[in-house]
Design a protein around this motif. Structure first.
Motif, PDB file in Angstrom:
ATOM      1  N   PRO A 129      17.058  65.993  14.091  1.00 39.12           N
ATOM      2  CA  PRO A 129      15.806  66.149  15.065  1.00 39.12           C
ATOM      3  C   PRO A 129      16.071  67.126  16.448  1.00 39.12           C
ATOM      4  O   PRO A 129      15.387  67.772  16.786  1.00 39.12           O
ATOM      5  CB  PRO A 129      15.521  64.653  15.728  1.00 39.12           C
ATOM      6  CG  PRO A 129      16.042  63.740  14.904  1.00 39.12           C
ATOM      7  CD  PRO A 129      17.497  64.477  14.362  1.00 39.12           C
ATOM      8  N   THR A 130      17.242  66.950  16.899  1.00 35.23           N
ATOM      9  CA  THR A 130      17.933  67.883  18.112  1.00 35.23           C
ATOM     10  C   THR A 130      19.446  68.211  17.871  1.00 35.23           C
ATOM     11  O   THR A 130      19.884  67.633  17.088  1.00 35.23           O
ATOM     12  CB  THR A 130      17.633  67.064  19.570  1.00 35.23           C
ATOM     13  OG1 THR A 130      18.467  66.001  19.470  1.00 35.23           O
ATOM     14  CG2 THR A 130      16.144  66.713  19.760  1.00 35.23           C
ATOM     15  N   LYS A 131      19.634  69.061  18.748  1.00 29.01           N
ATOM     16  CA  LYS A 131      21.222  69.661  18.601  1.00 29.01           C
ATOM     17  C   LYS A 131      21.732  69.730  19.718  1.00 29.01           C
ATOM     18  O   LYS A 131      22.134  70.651  20.319  1.00 29.01           O
ATOM     19  CB  LYS A 131      21.211  70.763  17.821  1.00 29.01           C
ATOM     20  CG  LYS A 131      22.862  71.136  17.359  1.00 29.01           C
ATOM     21  CD  LYS A 131      22.820  72.439  16.617  1.00 29.01           C
ATOM     22  CE  LYS A 131      24.125  72.773  16.111  1.00 29.01           C
ATOM     23  NZ  LYS A 131      24.936  73.325  17.479  1.00 29.01           N
ATOM     24  N   ALA A 132      21.837  68.741  20.592  1.00 26.71           N
ATOM     25  CA  ALA A 132      22.187  68.661  22.069  1.00 26.71           C
ATOM     26  C   ALA A 132      23.721  68.645  22.187  1.00 26.71           C
ATOM     27  O   ALA A 132      24.388  69.198  22.796  1.00 26.71           O
ATOM     28  CB  ALA A 132      21.380  67.711  22.844  1.00 26.71           C
ATOM     29  N   PRO A 133      24.398  67.507  21.445  1.00 25.09           N
ATOM     30  CA  PRO A 133      25.967  67.518  21.619  1.00 25.09           C
ATOM     31  C   PRO A 133      26.692  68.889  21.313  1.00 25.09           C
ATOM     32  O   PRO A 133      26.173  69.840  20.738  1.00 25.09           O
ATOM     33  CB  PRO A 133      26.352  66.434  20.549  1.00 25.09           C
ATOM     34  CG  PRO A 133      24.935  65.761  20.135  1.00 25.09           C
ATOM     35  CD  PRO A 133      23.968  66.501  20.276  1.00 25.09           C
ATOM     36  N   ALA A 134      27.787  68.892  22.153  1.00 24.53           N
ATOM     37  CA  ALA A 134      28.707  70.042  21.748  1.00 24.53           C
ATOM     38  C   ALA A 134      29.229  70.279  20.354  1.00 24.53           C
ATOM     39  O   ALA A 134      29.372  71.306  20.079  1.00 24.53           O
ATOM     40  CB  ALA A 134      29.815  69.745  22.895  1.00 24.53           C
ATOM     41  N   ASP A 135      29.377  69.007  19.868  1.00 22.23           N
ATOM     42  CA  ASP A 135      29.816  69.238  18.405  1.00 22.23           C
ATOM     43  C   ASP A 135      29.602  67.954  17.603  1.00 22.23           C
ATOM     44  O   ASP A 135      28.785  67.103  18.149  1.00 22.23           O
ATOM     45  CB  ASP A 135      31.433  69.472  18.494  1.00 22.23           C
ATOM     46  CG  ASP A 135      32.051  69.934  17.149  1.00 22.23           C
ATOM     47  OD1 ASP A 135      31.285  70.425  16.316  1.00 22.23           O
ATOM     48  OD2 ASP A 135      33.213  69.862  16.913  1.00 22.23           O
ATOM     49  N   TYR A 136      29.754  68.121  16.295  1.00 27.89           N
ATOM     50  CA  TYR A 136      29.566  67.028  15.392  1.00 27.89           C
ATOM     51  C   TYR A 136      30.686  66.753  14.634  1.00 27.89           C
ATOM     52  O   TYR A 136      31.452  67.875  13.870  1.00 27.89           O
ATOM     53  CB  TYR A 136      28.457  67.245  14.675  1.00 27.89           C
ATOM     54  CG  TYR A 136      27.112  66.977  15.187  1.00 27.89           C
ATOM     55  CD1 TYR A 136      26.269  65.716  15.214  1.00 27.89           C
ATOM     56  CD2 TYR A 136      26.435  68.103  15.920  1.00 27.89           C
ATOM     57  CE1 TYR A 136      25.269  65.587  16.243  1.00 27.89           C
ATOM     58  CE2 TYR A 136      25.108  67.974  16.688  1.00 27.89           C
ATOM     59  CZ  TYR A 136      24.620  66.713  16.757  1.00 27.89           C
ATOM     60  OH  TYR A 136      23.418  66.472  17.368  1.00 27.89           O
ATOM     61  N   LEU A 137      31.302  65.587  14.421  1.00 24.14           N
ATOM     62  CA  LEU A 137      32.439  65.320  13.448  1.00 24.14           C
ATOM     63  C   LEU A 137      32.001  64.863  12.112  1.00 24.14           C
ATOM     64  O   LEU A 137      31.349  63.873  12.207  1.00 24.14           O
ATOM     65  CB  LEU A 137      33.242  64.284  14.419  1.00 24.14           C
ATOM     66  CG  LEU A 137      34.593  63.972  13.608  1.00 24.14           C
ATOM     67  CD1 LEU A 137      35.457  65.066  13.268  1.00 24.14           C
ATOM     68  CD2 LEU A 137      35.293  62.645  14.088  1.00 24.14           C
ATOM     69  N   LEU A 138      32.050  65.525  11.137  1.00 29.54           N
ATOM     70  CA  LEU A 138      31.815  65.115  10.118  1.00 29.54           C
ATOM     71  C   LEU A 138      32.988  64.400   9.288  1.00 29.54           C
ATOM     72  O   LEU A 138      34.176  64.780   9.155  1.00 29.54           O
ATOM     73  CB  LEU A 138      31.586  66.206   9.028  1.00 29.54           C
ATOM     74  CG  LEU A 138      31.319  66.046   7.461  1.00 29.54           C
ATOM     75  CD1 LEU A 138      30.135  65.205   7.194  1.00 29.54           C
ATOM     76  CD2 LEU A 138      31.341  67.038   6.669  1.00 29.54           C
ATOM     77  N   LYS A 139      32.859  62.941   9.099  1.00 34.57           N
ATOM     78  CA  LYS A 139      33.893  62.302   8.146  1.00 34.57           C
ATOM     79  C   LYS A 139      33.804  61.957   6.824  1.00 34.57           C
ATOM     80  O   LYS A 139      32.543  61.507   6.725  1.00 34.57           O
ATOM     81  CB  LYS A 139      34.236  60.894   9.161  1.00 34.57           C
ATOM     82  CG  LYS A 139      34.638  61.115  10.457  1.00 34.57           C
ATOM     83  CD  LYS A 139      34.905  59.684  11.083  1.00 34.57           C
ATOM     84  CE  LYS A 139      35.599  59.712  12.376  1.00 34.57           C
ATOM     85  NZ  LYS A 139      35.984  58.540  12.874  1.00 34.57           N
ATOM     86  N   LEU A 140      34.553  62.391   5.984  1.00 38.64           N
ATOM     87  CA  LEU A 140      34.070  62.219   4.563  1.00 38.64           C
ATOM     88  C   LEU A 140      34.688  60.854   3.759  1.00 38.64           C
ATOM     89  O   LEU A 140      34.109  60.552   2.853  1.00 38.64           O
ATOM     90  CB  LEU A 140      35.051  63.037   3.771  1.00 38.64           C
ATOM     91  CG  LEU A 140      34.620  64.745   4.141  1.00 38.64           C
ATOM     92  CD1 LEU A 140      35.304  65.565   3.356  1.00 38.64           C
ATOM     93  CD2 LEU A 140      33.334  65.103   4.277  1.00 38.64           C
TER      94      LEU A 140
END
Length: 945
Positions: free
Chosen positions: A831-842
């Motif tokens: 919905p938004t993209k506020a954080p500095a980054d996103y961690l994708l855990k598989l």
């Protein structure tokens, strides 16, 4: 206190790295090992990349397939290959090429020319299989053994038997080298002159009962193991200069005056068994040891554990050690230099001082055999531990090769890496990472995979395979993901080949204790990796090495001979001008030390060095002039006037230096203000390299706990860079000076590594982003489309999954037996993209993955933790995620064996399990495969300090 940051707020635009629960952000080029011009990483060279042992089965190679496979090596990120010809595949006999034949040499030149055009390097085993030997070696120059026969005579009796070797299998007549008669009253008579050429003994005892010991120079009859066509034959006598000359003459004739194009010539570990003799040995023994051993033949060859028998065996082993050094390793190295090549040798297993043998060659090489089980959460080991017949790789053992390299400043120390890492087809790339990290921590900086088998395109899957290798072959399901491991190794080795090694302590290796206490059943003492539980791990030397390393001291080992070459300057020891510099010499508890070595140690103390003895040596080795040498030893130790200077520490001043006596050597080091790296208290492991403007610290977290804290380094620095070898990202670290140390902020998950570059000058560039989760992990729930892209035995049908399951649970039964790769795709909305980054855990990945986000390459995820940062590739609204997953080769192999498809068709040993039993995977269970999840996305933000 000086602080690099007081309050770190990193904007998303500076998001160029970072590790921990929020690791570095990969870019589309993250998997390419070559750094851009402005990169803080060293410029990559060919020898910084991993190389591989390239098995040429039957030497059935052709120009087209050689060029194809070399291009595959290049594309995967390898730097070169070492050619080792071995036995061949059944059915291809017409394509075999005899070793060193004109046709074989033509293929060698095709290989070197192609490799050169691709920027690859080529090494070559100077033989086929192992150990050295072949058709040019005749019985008189083959590996020899001392064979003893016993006879009994009473007064007035004549010996009815001929004094000849009673062995019908022995080739030819073995020479009689000693015949000693032992009387009941202690008499010892040399009867060699009483024996005629046909073996008749012209001697009768006049009184008493007598035992006769006849020694013959026998032949072990050992043949070259796993020999290639044109390479079969007897193993050579490594103690004989004539045998080596004969062996090398074949190569002189084959190579003539033409350049080979080979960078270095290789010798594998010394696996010559029962070879405890050479025709000149007894004469050399007398010349070198100062007495004739023939009168002591009975004691020498007995199973006695008396002091005299042990000293005789020690002298015998010392003679063998000198002969293998002088008659094999040294002239072999000289010959290679004459061919404009480098000498690369595995000294382990030799009957000599490993440190001296390693020191002789250009590239000392160790070997990992088996697997170490690290406590990294989630790490899976698919091989039964009971199947491993040998001790696992040991860092102390690995350091024998690197120690010789470090003390002499050799640029490269190599390793045969991943030999029998696990059962065939059950080794994921994730298992390779901590094992190779242990190799790096031991001081290796030039890794060779074990290994890759040449396989022609016409050979059906799985192609040609070698029985003891981890399958680094294009047929492996994870081959396209190998770039992840290769890039990681390249980045690490670019740093570990920089500057010079930096260590704190030089630890003396008491080789005479090892020889003296070796089992009495063999005259030769082979210093083997497979018997470290006998000759290494029970010793005080081993315990000291382990304790010092664990407590944060960088340690190298030194031999008696290398110690003689050392110099002292400014209170520090150095063996060679280009080698490492040491703050102290530590001598562990030792029973047997040559007088000359103790004199040398005390002399170094007089010159200003700090010498620490765990205990005073109590005896000298060997038998010759024993009491005289003992008196000299006692005189030296008596002249050391010790006084108590601290808890558990005594000191004797000698010249401008000192000798410390301390059962706990760390207490003595602390007394001398020789400080350790306290970072090991947090569980981190390290190795350092010194460069002109600072240091490289290579750090690894092999614990089960994440690290997110300030870590003190034993250096004063004005700035620090963090370089992530997992992704290649870098940035200026948060650091602060505290007295004589500098602390750096680190975030490391279990299984992760980090390189810290310290500098005496301020660092420029973007700041390193320290990140922390700012919300709960959100599931990427799917549905998932799964498309099988490559593998076999057949591609399963495409699937749509409401939830993630193993391929073995899919309704398409072909998926259970499938080995290869499949693409998973799904979409999700932000919905938004506020954080500095996103961690994708598989989550649970079986076994490696390649990630794309909105068409952007987010990198190969091949090791623990299976996660990556994808913030730069995300957008507000709809996002597409694609994950390519590779499983193991096992399921396809299980299917072949269940259907009794013949794929194991090789000569000699054919194909065996980890336990060296006939291989058959038909009874194996299907291996879980694919993306099992759960897959989650966690927002991250900068850390505030």
């Amino acid at each position: 206190m000086q602080s690099r940051y007081s309050n770190l707020l990193v904007a998303a635009g500076l998001l160029l790295g970072g590790v921990s629960a929020c690791q570095q952000v990969p870019t589309p080029s993250a998997t390419r090992p070559t750094a851009p011009a402005a990169s803080p990483w060293p410029t990559v060279t060919t020898q910084m990349r991993p190389w591989t042992r390239w098995w040429w089965m039957g030497s059935a190679v052709d120009a087209r397939n050689l060029r194809l496979q070399l291009n595959q090596f290049k594309e995967a990120g390898l730097g070169g290959a070492e050619i080792t010809p071995i036995y061949g595949a059944v059915g291809y006999e017409q394509q075999y090429l005899d070793f060193l034949s004109p046709s074989w040499l033509k293929m060698l030149h095709t290989t070197t020319h192609t490799a050169d055009s691709l920027g690859l390097g080529i090494d070559m085993n100077l033989g086929t299989g192992w150990p050295y030997g072949g058709p040019q070696i005749q019985p008189e120059q083959a590996a020899s053994k001392l064979v003893v026969q016993k006879y009994a005579l009473a007064a007035g009796q004549s010996l009815k038997q001929k004094v000849v070797l009673q062995d019908p299998k022995h080739p030819g007549r073995a020479p009689l080298v000693a015949l000693t008669a032992y009387g009941s009253k202690g008499e010892r008579l040399d009867l060699r002159s009483k024996v005629t050429t046909d073996g008749t003994l012209n001697w009768q005892p006049t009184a008493g009962s007598w035992e006769l010991y006849a020694a013959f120079g026998g032949n072990t009859r050992q043949m070259v193991k796993r020999a290639a066509p044109g390479g079969a034959g007897l193993v050579l006598d490594h103690l004989s200069p004539e045998a080596l000359k004969t062996y090398l003459n074949r190569f002189d004739q084959a190579f003539a005056s033409q350049p080979t194009g080979v960078r270095s010539f290789f010798n594998d570990s010394y696996e010559v068994y029962g070879a405890d003799f050479t025709p000149r040995l007894l004469d050399e023994f007398e010349r070198r040891r100062g007495y004739d051993v023939r009168p002591y033949l009975r004691e020498l060859t007995s199973q006695s554990t008396t002091d005299q028998a042990a000293r005789l065996r020690d002298d015998y082993r010392e003679t063998m050690a000198e002969l293998v050094q002088e008659n094999f390793v040294t002239p072999w190295t000289t010959w290679i230099h004459g061919k404009k090549g480098l000498a690369r040798n595995q000294s382990h297993g030799f009957p000599g001082n490993l440190l001296d043998l390693y020191a002789t060659v250009d590239i000392p090489e160790c070997e990992t055999f088996g697997i170490t089980r690290f406590p990294i959460p989630g790490m899976r080991y698919y091989s039964e531990e009971a199947a491993y017949k040998n001790p696992p790789p040991d860092l102390v053992m690995l350091k024998f090769a690197s120690s010789a390299g470090h003390v002499l400043g050799k640029p490269l120390v190599s390793s045969e890496t991943f030999t029998w890492l696990g059962e065939h087809f059950k080794v994921p790339l994730a298992n390779c990472k901590p094992e190779v990290e242990q190799v790096f921590l031991a001081g290796v900086n030039h890794v060779f995979y074990h290994g890759t088998t040449y396989s022609p395109t016409e050979a059906k899957w799985p192609g040609w395979l070698f029985y003891a290798s981890t399958e680094f072959v294009p047929a492996n399901s994870w081959w396209p993901h190998l770039t992840g491991l290769n890039d990681y190794i390249t980045r690490c080795q670019s740093v570990l080949q920089a500057g010079r090694p930096e260590s704190d302590v030089l630890l003396y290796w008491p080789v005479y204790d090892v020889r003296h206490h070796a089992p009495p059943d063999k005259l030769e003492m082979l210093i083997s990796i497979h018997t470290i539980d006998e000759w290494l791990q029970p010793t005080a030397f081993y315990q000291d090495a382990q304790q010092l390393i664990k407590r944060g001291y960088a340690v190298d080992f030194v031999s008696d001979k290398l110690l003689q070459q050392s110099q002292v300057s400014g209170g520090r020891l150095q063996v060679a001008p280009q080698g490492a510099v040491y703050q102290a010499l530590v001598v562990p508890k030792v029973a047997f030390m040559p007088v000359e070595t103790l004199e040398n140690i005390v002399q170094r103390a007089r010159q200003g060095a700090t010498v620490i003895l765990q205990e005073l040596p109590t005896d000298v080795p060997g038998l010759h002039q024993l009491e005289t040498r003992r008196q000299r030893l006692r005189a030296i130790t008596a002249a050391l006037n010790f006084r108590t200077v601290g808890a558990g520490v005594q000191q004797a001043e000698v010249g401008s230096g000192r000798v410390l006596l301390a059962p706990n050597v760390q207490q003595a080091l602390e007394y001398r203000n020789i400080t350790r790296e306290t970072l090991t208290d947090s569980g981190l492991k390290f190795i350092r390299r010194a460069v002109p403007d600072g240091r490289y610290y290579y750090l690894v977290n092999h614990t089960a706990t994440a690290l997110d804290s300030w870590v003190a380094l034993n250096t004063t620095a004005n700035s620090m860079l963090l370089l992530d070898p997992q992704t290649g990202r870098s940035g200026v670290a948060a650091s602060k000076r505290e007295g004589n140390s500098t602390s750096v902020r680190l975030q490391l998950q279990p299984g992760e590594a980090m390189i810290v570059k310290t500098s005496t000058t301020p660092a420029a560039g973007p700041l390193w982003p320290y990140l922390t989760p700012t919300g709960t992990a959100q599931p990427v729930a799917g549905p998932w489309k799964v498309r099988f892209t490559e593998g076999g035995p057949a591609l399963p049908k495409a699937q749509q999954l409401s939830h993630l399951v193993s391929w073995t649970q899919l309704p398409d039964t072909s998926a259970a037996r499938f080995s290869g790769r499949a693409e998973y795709t799904t979409t999700f909305t932000l919905p938004t993209k506020a954080p500095a980054d996103y961690l994708l855990k598989l989550g649970d990945v079986r076994e490696s993955a390649h990630v794309w986000v909105n068409g952007h390459d987010a990198g190969v995820v091949w090791s623990f933790p299976h996660e990556c940062h994808i913030g730069p590739y995300l957008k507000k609204g709809r996002n597409e995620l694609k994950i390519e997953v590779a499983n193991l080769m096992a399921n396809h192999i299980i299917d072949l064996d269940k259907r009794k498809v013949a794929w194991r068709k090789y000569h000699e040993i054919n194909f065996v399990t980890l336990a060296y039993e006939p291989f058959d995977a038909a009874t194996w269970s299907w291996q879980p495969s694919g993306l099992l999840g759960p897959v989650t996305l966690t927002p991250c933000a900068p850390v505030k300090f």
